[in-house]
Design a protein around this motif. Structure first.
Motif, mmCIF file in Angstrom:
data_model
loop_
_atom_site.group_PDB
_atom_site.id
_atom_site.type_symbol
_atom_site.label_atom_id
_atom_site.label_comp_id
_atom_site.label_asym_id
_atom_site.label_seq_id
_atom_site.Cartn_x
_atom_site.Cartn_y
_atom_site.Cartn_z
ATOM 1 N N GLN A 128 -7.435 -3.118 4.843
ATOM 2 C CA GLN A 128 -6.483 -3.678 3.895
ATOM 3 C C GLN A 128 -6.925 -5.033 3.354
ATOM 4 O O GLN A 128 -6.723 -5.330 2.176
ATOM 5 C CB GLN A 128 -5.109 -3.793 4.547
ATOM 6 C CG GLN A 128 -4.472 -2.441 4.861
ATOM 7 C CD GLN A 128 -3.058 -2.570 5.380
ATOM 8 O OE1 GLN A 128 -2.513 -3.662 5.499
ATOM 9 N NE2 GLN A 128 -2.438 -1.430 5.687
ATOM 10 N N PHE A 173 0.819 -1.211 0.000
ATOM 11 C CA PHE A 173 0.000 0.000 0.000
ATOM 12 C C PHE A 173 0.857 1.267 0.000
ATOM 13 O O PHE A 173 0.338 2.362 0.168
ATOM 14 C CB PHE A 173 -0.930 0.002 1.221
ATOM 15 C CG PHE A 173 -1.884 -1.158 1.242
ATOM 16 C CD1 PHE A 173 -3.022 -1.147 0.458
ATOM 17 C CD2 PHE A 173 -1.639 -2.269 2.041
ATOM 18 C CE1 PHE A 173 -3.907 -2.219 0.462
ATOM 19 C CE2 PHE A 173 -2.509 -3.340 2.056
ATOM 20 C CZ PHE A 173 -3.650 -3.317 1.262
ATOM 21 N N ALA A 215 -7.292 1.908 0.212
ATOM 22 C CA ALA A 215 -6.847 1.940 1.611
ATOM 23 C C ALA A 215 -6.705 3.381 2.111
ATOM 24 O O ALA A 215 -6.949 3.653 3.293
ATOM 25 C CB ALA A 215 -5.519 1.196 1.754
ATOM 26 N N GLN A 221 -7.790 -5.404 -0.908
ATOM 27 C CA GLN A 221 -7.120 -6.252 -1.882
ATOM 28 C C GLN A 221 -8.090 -6.816 -2.912
ATOM 29 O O GLN A 221 -7.679 -7.196 -4.013
ATOM 30 C CB GLN A 221 -6.389 -7.391 -1.166
ATOM 31 C CG GLN A 221 -5.204 -6.906 -0.356
ATOM 32 C CD GLN A 221 -4.502 -8.030 0.397
ATOM 33 O OE1 GLN A 221 -4.967 -9.164 0.401
ATOM 34 N NE2 GLN A 221 -3.391 -7.720 1.029
#
Length: 445
Positions: free
Chosen positions: A397, A312, A391, A401
């Motif tokens: 998180q 990230f 994010a 994804q």
């Protein structure tokens, strides 16, 4: 829904298709069960307690764990999954662009492909052996209390078991491709990703009965789902988008019959490389962290590993975007051969209106392919870094994804490819496919 139910009933009427689907599901179940088998010398209970004490295991290793269905953090025998095979495939294809022996094998047809496949298998074993050493070092550094045998013995066990595990997963993927339905390697990756989806979605829901997020509400959650739907629709649209080039065939008289004289279309896909560039790019991104695990005392490699290990973070997203664009062009150049298309059209008496057959046709196709690949490559690169963007807007998180990135591209690409194969089986036996008003790519009326 009625048409979908009818298509599902038609699937079970076709004996060969039913057997292929059941065979595929059976091997995928074997893979999922194997991901829960822990490496010898690891106390699974102690390892789970360490994981519970540190629930925020993420970064690049967290993404790797997503691809292998959780086996990485569970120290399973399938902890490396199929990724070493993907890495070996990348190396062989890169060598094929610059090394004459592999180029010669690529022109030898089926025999050449078999030899290349065999070399890829050997490369997979070598890469797995190296990565397993790095995995053993990393596990000893982060979960030393859970390892109940000497370090040297555990390293040997890791090399043997992980190499055997990856080889077995590679065999499962090849069997699915040969005797099942869909691309086995891609399905193995997809099933590991899907395993995380229910829990990630549950954790993103507004808190109900102590489960879910306490810092969100149903309105924000619905916005996230709507955004996910829009991104998914965009990925499907680009994946199936094509540029149709008209091809005119000259009239030929054979006996009393006349052939040709019709206009057909040569479809060039916006993303001709499919899901492979994102898989290749992801494999490349694992290399710096793998090297860094071998040099724990090197400040340089630890800095590189940290910068490229934060999925990230800015540097990871920037490098990942560039690699995705590059591999989209690279794999398209390998998968689509304009010269071969031009030669085939010339042999069959076809030509593109306003373009001379032969070299000019090849150059014309190559120019169009280069132009339409650019927006496709940029879109794929943008979607690849969407989890980092999501994010930043507060999406957890785990769920981020699935908001884009590798997970979504693999899920969409593999699903469409599998549906296309099922559709082909149905149409060959004069059954309607899944869609009557639309069509899965590859369906022709």
């Amino acid at each position: 829904m009625a048409s979908v139910a009818e298509s599902i009933r038609n699937i079970w009427k076709i004996h060969e298709l039913r057997q292929r689907i059941l065979y595929t599901l059976g091997l995928l179940v074997v893979y999922r069960l194997g991901s829960y088998v822990t490496l010898p010398g690891v106390d699974a209970i102690a390892l789970q307690e360490l994981a519970n004490a540190n629930p925020n295991q993420g970064g690049l290793f967290g993404l790797f764990d997503l691809f292998v269905g959780g086996a990485f953090f569970r120290a399973g025998v399938f902890a490396l999954g199929i990724m070493p095979y993907i890495t070996a495939s990348i190396i062989i294809q890169l060598l094929g662009a610059v090394w004459a022996p592999i180029q010669k094998l690529q022109r030898e047809g089926e025999d050449g492909r078999r030899k290349i496949t065999q070399w890829t298998r050997y490369g997979t074993i070598g890469i797995t052996a190296l990565q397993s050493i790095g995995y053993a070092i990393n596990l000893q550094a982060t979960s030393g209390q859970a390892i109940v045998i000497p370090e040297w013995a555990f390293t040997v066990v890791c090399v043997i078991c992980l190499t055997a595990g990856t080889t077995f997963v590679m065999w499962l993927g090849e069997r699915i491709t040969e005797k099942g339905i869909g691309n086995g390697i891609s399905l193995v990756i997809m099933i590991g990703i899907i395993a995380f989806l229910p829990q990630s979605l549950l954790n993103e829901l507004p808190q109900i009965g102590g489960v879910g997020r306490a810092d969100t509400n149903i309105f924000i959650f619905l916005i996230e789902i709507a955004a996910l739907f829009i991104v998914t629709a965009g990925v499907v649209f680009v994946t199936q988008g094509t540029r149709r080039i008209p091809v005119q065939y000259a009239k030929r008289v054979v006996g009393r019959k006349q052939f040709g004289g019709t206009t057909q279309y040569l479809p060039l896909r916006v993303n001709a490389a499919g899901v492979m560039p994102i898989i290749f790019a992801q494999s490349i991104m694992f290399i710096p962290s793998t090297i860094a695990s071998f040099f724990q005392e090197s400040t340089f490699w630890q800095t590189v590993g940290t910068a490229t290990g934060d999925i990230f973070g800015f540097w990871y997203s920037a490098i990942f975007f560039v690699i995705c664009v590059f591999f989209t062009y690279f794999y398209t150049a390998i998968a689509v051969n304009p010269q071969e298309m031009a030669d085939t059209m010339k042999r069959q008496g076809g030509f593109i209106p306003g373009v001379r057959p032969g070299r000019q046709t090849s150059e014309f196709i190559d120019t169009i392919l280069t132009r339409i690949t650019l927006p496709g490559a940029l879109f794929i690169g943008f979607v690849a870094i969407l989890p980092a963007i999501a994010a930043q807007f507060g999406v957890q998180q785990g769920f981020a994804q699935f908001f884009g990135g590798t997970s979504l591209l693999i899920l969409v690409g593999v699903t469409l490819d599998t549906l296309q194969q099922i559709e082909s089986h149905l149409l060959m036996r004069h059954y309607d496919g899944f869609m009557k008003t639309g069509r899965v790519r590859g369906r022709r009326r």
